[in-house]
Write a protein that holds these residues in place. Structure first.
Motif, PDB file in Angstrom:
ATOM      1  N   PRO A   1       0.788  -1.239   0.000  1.00  0.00           N
ATOM      2  CA  PRO A   1       0.000   0.000   0.000  1.00  0.00           C
ATOM      3  C   PRO A   1       0.823   1.294   0.000  1.00  0.00           C
ATOM      4  O   PRO A   1       0.477   2.246  -0.694  1.00  0.00           O
ATOM      5  N   PHE A   2       1.922   1.364   0.761  1.00  0.00           N
ATOM      6  CA  PHE A   2       2.750   2.572   0.793  1.00  0.00           C
ATOM      7  C   PHE A   2       3.257   2.908  -0.601  1.00  0.00           C
ATOM      8  O   PHE A   2       3.227   4.053  -1.039  1.00  0.00           O
ATOM      9  N   TRP A   3       3.728   1.906  -1.293  1.00  0.00           N
ATOM     10  CA  TRP A   3       4.319   2.102  -2.621  1.00  0.00           C
ATOM     11  C   TRP A   3       3.245   2.457  -3.644  1.00  0.00           C
ATOM     12  O   TRP A   3       3.498   3.250  -4.565  1.00  0.00           O
ATOM     13  N   GLU A   4       2.050   1.908  -3.480  1.00  0.00           N
ATOM     14  CA  GLU A   4       0.944   2.250  -4.375  1.00  0.00           C
ATOM     15  C   GLU A   4       0.532   3.706  -4.184  1.00  0.00           C
ATOM     16  O   GLU A   4       0.330   4.431  -5.156  1.00  0.00           O
ATOM     17  N   VAL A   5       0.422   4.146  -2.936  1.00  0.00           N
ATOM     18  CA  VAL A   5       0.005   5.522  -2.636  1.00  0.00           C
ATOM     19  C   VAL A   5       1.048   6.524  -3.115  1.00  0.00           C
ATOM     20  O   VAL A   5       0.705   7.569  -3.661  1.00  0.00           O
ATOM     21  N   THR A   6       2.333   6.214  -2.921  1.00  0.00           N
ATOM     22  CA  THR A   6       3.390   7.162  -3.282  1.00  0.00           C
ATOM     23  C   THR A   6       3.793   7.073  -4.751  1.00  0.00           C
ATOM     24  O   THR A   6       4.433   7.988  -5.269  1.00  0.00           O
ATOM     25  N   GLY A   7       3.464   5.967  -5.401  1.00  0.00           N
ATOM     26  CA  GLY A   7       3.844   5.804  -6.802  1.00  0.00           C
ATOM     27  C   GLY A   7       5.304   5.423  -6.985  1.00  0.00           C
ATOM     28  O   GLY A   7       5.823   5.450  -8.111  1.00  0.00           O
ATOM     29  N   GLU A   8       5.976   5.068  -5.913  1.00  0.00           N
ATOM     30  CA  GLU A   8       7.398   4.685  -5.966  1.00  0.00           C
ATOM     31  C   GLU A   8       7.534   3.188  -6.208  1.00  0.00           C
ATOM     32  O   GLU A   8       6.647   2.412  -5.896  1.00  0.00           O
ATOM     33  N   GLU A   9       8.695   2.796  -6.741  1.00  0.00           N
ATOM     34  CA  GLU A   9       9.012   1.381  -6.888  1.00  0.00           C
ATOM     35  C   GLU A   9       9.206   0.784  -5.494  1.00  0.00           C
ATOM     36  O   GLU A   9       9.897   1.383  -4.666  1.00  0.00           O
ATOM     37  N   PRO A  10       8.619  -0.379  -5.219  1.00  0.00           N
ATOM     38  CA  PRO A  10       8.758  -0.990  -3.892  1.00  0.00           C
ATOM     39  C   PRO A  10      10.213  -1.310  -3.549  1.00  0.00           C
ATOM     40  O   PRO A  10      10.985  -1.750  -4.392  1.00  0.00           O
ATOM     41  N   ILE A  11      10.565  -1.044  -2.305  1.00  0.00           N
ATOM     42  CA  ILE A  11      11.860  -1.418  -1.748  1.00  0.00           C
ATOM     43  C   ILE A  11      11.568  -2.433  -0.648  1.00  0.00           C
ATOM     44  O   ILE A  11      10.930  -2.100   0.347  1.00  0.00           O
ATOM     45  N   THR A  12      12.002  -3.653  -0.839  1.00  0.00           N
ATOM     46  CA  THR A  12      11.669  -4.720   0.111  1.00  0.00           C
ATOM     47  C   THR A  12      12.627  -4.805   1.283  1.00  0.00           C
ATOM     48  O   THR A  12      12.285  -5.355   2.315  1.00  0.00           O
ATOM     49  N   ASP A  13      13.831  -4.260   1.144  1.00  0.00           N
ATOM     50  CA  ASP A  13      14.833  -4.322   2.202  1.00  0.00           C
ATOM     51  C   ASP A  13      14.675  -3.126   3.138  1.00  0.00           C
ATOM     52  O   ASP A  13      14.969  -1.989   2.752  1.00  0.00           O
ATOM     53  N   PRO A  14      14.223  -3.342   4.392  1.00  0.00           N
ATOM     54  CA  PRO A  14      14.034  -2.227   5.326  1.00  0.00           C
ATOM     55  C   PRO A  14      15.292  -1.391   5.560  1.00  0.00           C
ATOM     56  O   PRO A  14      15.200  -0.215   5.874  1.00  0.00           O
ATOM     57  N   ASP A  15      16.465  -1.984   5.375  1.00  0.00           N
ATOM     58  CA  ASP A  15      17.709  -1.231   5.542  1.00  0.00           C
ATOM     59  C   ASP A  15      17.871  -0.149   4.473  1.00  0.00           C
ATOM     60  O   ASP A  15      18.687   0.756   4.640  1.00  0.00           O
ATOM     61  N   GLN A  16      17.105  -0.248   3.405  1.00  0.00           N
ATOM     62  CA  GLN A  16      17.192   0.731   2.318  1.00  0.00           C
ATOM     63  C   GLN A  16      16.126   1.825   2.417  1.00  0.00           C
ATOM     64  O   GLN A  16      16.120   2.760   1.618  1.00  0.00           O
ATOM     65  N   TRP A  17      15.223   1.736   3.382  1.00  0.00           N
ATOM     66  CA  TRP A  17      14.147   2.724   3.517  1.00  0.00           C
ATOM     67  C   TRP A  17      14.654   4.073   4.012  1.00  0.00           C
ATOM     68  O   TRP A  17      13.988   5.081   3.865  1.00  0.00           O
ATOM     69  N   GLY A  18      15.828   4.134   4.623  1.00  0.00           N
ATOM     70  CA  GLY A  18      16.354   5.364   5.216  1.00  0.00           C
ATOM     71  C   GLY A  18      16.525   6.508   4.251  1.00  0.00           C
ATOM     72  O   GLY A  18      16.585   7.669   4.656  1.00  0.00           O
ATOM     73  N   ASN A  19      16.589   6.204   2.961  1.00  0.00           N
ATOM     74  CA  ASN A  19      16.769   7.246   1.949  1.00  0.00           C
ATOM     75  C   ASN A  19      15.562   7.419   1.033  1.00  0.00           C
ATOM     76  O   ASN A  19      15.672   8.082   0.001  1.00  0.00           O
ATOM     77  N   VAL A  20      14.430   6.832   1.401  1.00  0.00           N
ATOM     78  CA  VAL A  20      13.220   7.012   0.592  1.00  0.00           C
ATOM     79  C   VAL A  20      12.871   8.495   0.563  1.00  0.00           C
ATOM     80  O   VAL A  20      12.786   9.149   1.599  1.00  0.00           O
TER      81      VAL A  20
END
Length: 124
Positions: free
Chosen positions: A30-49
């Protein structure tokens, strides 16, 4: 909320902006659908979203917001559990500057930090 200087200067308080506190399940789609961004599955990579996330989006995703006071203090009011917290550096409801997984305890202090490496939040 603290800023961490990569050059070795002391940490400093960051005031203003806010936090979007979302149920962790939204990161499964849902987050990726609302924002229109490509999904990032690795939580360690969310810090730079870096994406637009409005207050209406936060509500739609079942989350809440928390303002950051000028001295960097903030309070998250939510039941204990797993969340994703996204950081608005400027205007609440504007562009986020990173997100982080958080296991929210029943009580205690949290520490949130931002630097060139991204945003992070954890129980102290």
């Amino acid at each position: 909320m603290i800023g961490i200087d990569d050059t070795g200067l002391p940490d400093y308080a960051i005031g203003g902006g806010g936090l979007a506190v979302l149920p962790i399940e939204v990161m499964d789609g849902p987050f990726w659908e609302v924002t229109g961004e490509e999904p990032i599955t690795d939580p360690d990579q969310w810090g730079n979203v870096a994406t637009k996330l409005s207050e209406a989006d936060v509500s739609q995703l079942g989350g809440t917001t928390s303002l950051i006071e000028e001295d960097g203090d903030f309070r998250i009011i939510a039941s204990p559990g797993e969340y994703v917290v996204c950081y608005w550096r400027g205007t609440v409801g504007g562009r986020v500057s990173g997100c982080s997984h958080l296991e929210l305890p029943r009580e205690g202090e949290l520490v949130a930090a931002w630097n060139d490496g991204g945003f992070g939040i954890a129980a102290k």
